[in-house]
Design a protein around this motif. Structure first.
Motif, PDB file in Angstrom:
ATOM      1  N   ILE A  40       0.857  -1.149  -0.042  1.00 21.29           N
ATOM      2  CA  ILE A  40      -0.105  -0.012  -0.022  1.00 21.29           C
ATOM      3  C   ILE A  40       0.902   1.377  -0.010  1.00 21.29           C
ATOM      4  N   LEU A  61      -9.386   4.506   1.818  1.00 23.48           N
ATOM      5  CA  LEU A  61      -9.407   3.526   2.868  1.00 23.48           C
ATOM      6  C   LEU A  61      -7.979   3.789   3.428  1.00 23.48           C
ATOM      7  N   LYS A  76      -2.803  -6.701   5.348  1.00 21.11           N
ATOM      8  CA  LYS A  76      -2.005  -6.212   4.118  1.00 21.11           C
ATOM      9  C   LYS A  76      -1.948  -7.380   3.187  1.00 21.11           C
ATOM     10  N   LEU A  80      -5.842  -6.115   1.932  1.00 21.12           N
ATOM     11  CA  LEU A  80      -5.613  -5.000   1.273  1.00 21.12           C
ATOM     12  C   LEU A  80      -4.805  -5.241  -0.249  1.00 21.12           C
ATOM     13  N   ILE A  84      -5.438  -4.438  -4.240  1.00 19.02           N
ATOM     14  CA  ILE A  84      -4.677  -3.508  -5.101  1.00 19.02           C
ATOM     15  C   ILE A  84      -4.257  -4.327  -6.312  1.00 19.02           C
ATOM     16  N   TYR A  89     -10.398  -2.168  -7.721  1.00 15.84           N
ATOM     17  CA  TYR A  89     -10.473  -0.937  -6.841  1.00 15.84           C
ATOM     18  C   TYR A  89      -9.915   0.335  -7.387  1.00 15.84           C
ATOM     19  N   ILE A  95      -6.348   3.472  -1.614  1.00 19.02           N
ATOM     20  CA  ILE A  95      -5.894   2.758  -0.266  1.00 19.02           C
ATOM     21  C   ILE A  95      -4.391   3.257  -0.045  1.00 19.02           C
ATOM     22  N   ARG A  96      -4.538   3.596   1.398  1.00 20.69           N
ATOM     23  CA  ARG A  96      -3.264   4.420   1.777  1.00 20.69           C
ATOM     24  C   ARG A  96      -2.940   3.693   3.170  1.00 20.69           C
ATOM     25  N   GLU A  97      -1.760   3.922   3.619  1.00 17.43           N
ATOM     26  CA  GLU A  97      -1.271   3.208   5.186  1.00 17.43           C
ATOM     27  C   GLU A  97      -0.577   4.402   5.727  1.00 17.43           C
ATOM     28  N   LEU A 131      -8.585   0.647  10.395  1.00 15.15           N
ATOM     29  CA  LEU A 131      -8.989   0.942   8.789  1.00 15.15           C
ATOM     30  C   LEU A 131     -10.121   2.210   9.157  1.00 15.15           C
ATOM     31  N   VAL A 133     -12.447   4.956   6.527  1.00 13.21           N
ATOM     32  CA  VAL A 133     -12.919   5.443   5.202  1.00 13.21           C
ATOM     33  C   VAL A 133     -13.187   6.791   5.401  1.00 13.21           C
ATOM     34  N   LEU A 162     -16.790  -0.011   2.279  1.00 15.75           N
ATOM     35  CA  LEU A 162     -16.491   0.836   1.050  1.00 15.75           C
ATOM     36  C   LEU A 162     -17.875   1.314   0.373  1.00 15.75           C
TER      37      LEU A 162
END
Length: 170
Positions: A40, A61, A76, A80, A84, A89, A95-97, A131, A133, A162
Motif C-alpha cells: 500500500i 481507505l 495487508k 488489502l 490492490i 478498486y 488505499i493508503r497506510e 481502517l 474510510v 466501502l
C-alpha cells in the motif's frame, strides 16, 4: 439488480485473488515476502490526496498501522494487497497506510504537518490495525474497523464499509 450483480462479481474476483495470493507461495512460485511486495502506498500528504478524492468522488481507505504489528501485516497480506493487485478498486478508492510508530509525519487535510501518531490520535485511534474510510475533507464515511477479530469475514466488512462510503459520496 445490476449493481448487486456487479458487487457479487467483484467479491468473487476478490476472493479468487486472495486465494491465488495465499496459495502462490505454497506452490513454490515465490516467497511469502512477494505477497507484500505490492504494498500500500504510505501516506505523506492528505491535502494532495484529497484533491484526487474530490475530483473523482472517491473515498480513501486508510490503514493505521505499526511496523511490527502482526495483525497489520495480516490485513495487508490477506485483504488489502489482493485488493490492490485485483485492479477492481482502481478509480474506486484510494488505499493508503500510515505508520504511527516510526516517528513519521504527514500533511493533514488542512495542509499542516503533524506527527503521524498525533494525526491518528486526532481520530481517536490508539489501536492497530485500524481502517478508516474518509472523504476528501477527512470525515469518516462508514464505521471504522478496529483489529482483526474475524479474519474470515474481514474482506466482507471492508467491502461493506466501502459500499457505504461510495453511496454517501454519490
Amino acid at each position: 439488480d445490476s449493481a448487486s450483480k456487479d458487487r457479487r462479481a467483484h467479491r468473487i474476483r476478490l476472493a479468487l485473488t486472495l486465494i491465488v495470493g495465499l496459495v502462490h507461495p505454497a506452490l513454490g512460485l515465490g516467497s511469502e515476502e512477494n505477497i507484500l511486495d505490492e504494498t500500500i502506498i504510505e501516506l505523506s500528504n492528505l491535502q494532495t490526496e484529497a484533491l484526487t478524492m474530490h475530483a473523482k468522488r472517491i473515498p480513501m481507505l486508510l490503514l493505521i498501522s505499526q511496523e511490527h504489528c502482526p495483525y497489520c501485516v495480516q490485513i495487508k497480506k490477506e485483504i488489502l494487497n489482493p485488493m490492490i493487485r485485483s485492479g477492481d478498486y482502481d478509480g474506486r478508492v484510494l488505499i493508503r497506510e500510515i505508520f504511527i510508530d516510526l516517528g513519521t509525519s504527514v500533511t493533514d487535510f488542512s495542509g499542516d504537518e503533524r506527527e503521524s501518531v498525533e494525526f491518528a490520535h486526532a481520530y481517536g485511534v490508539d489501536l492497530t490495525p485500524t481502517l478508516l474510510v474518509l472523504d476528501s475533507r477527512g470525515r469518516e464515511l462508514s464505521k471504522r474497523l478496529i483489529g482483526l477479530n474475524t479474519p474470515e469475514m474481514f474482506s466482507y466488512y471492508v467491502e461493506r464499509a466501502l459500499d457505504d462510503a461510495i453511496e454517501k459520496l454519490r
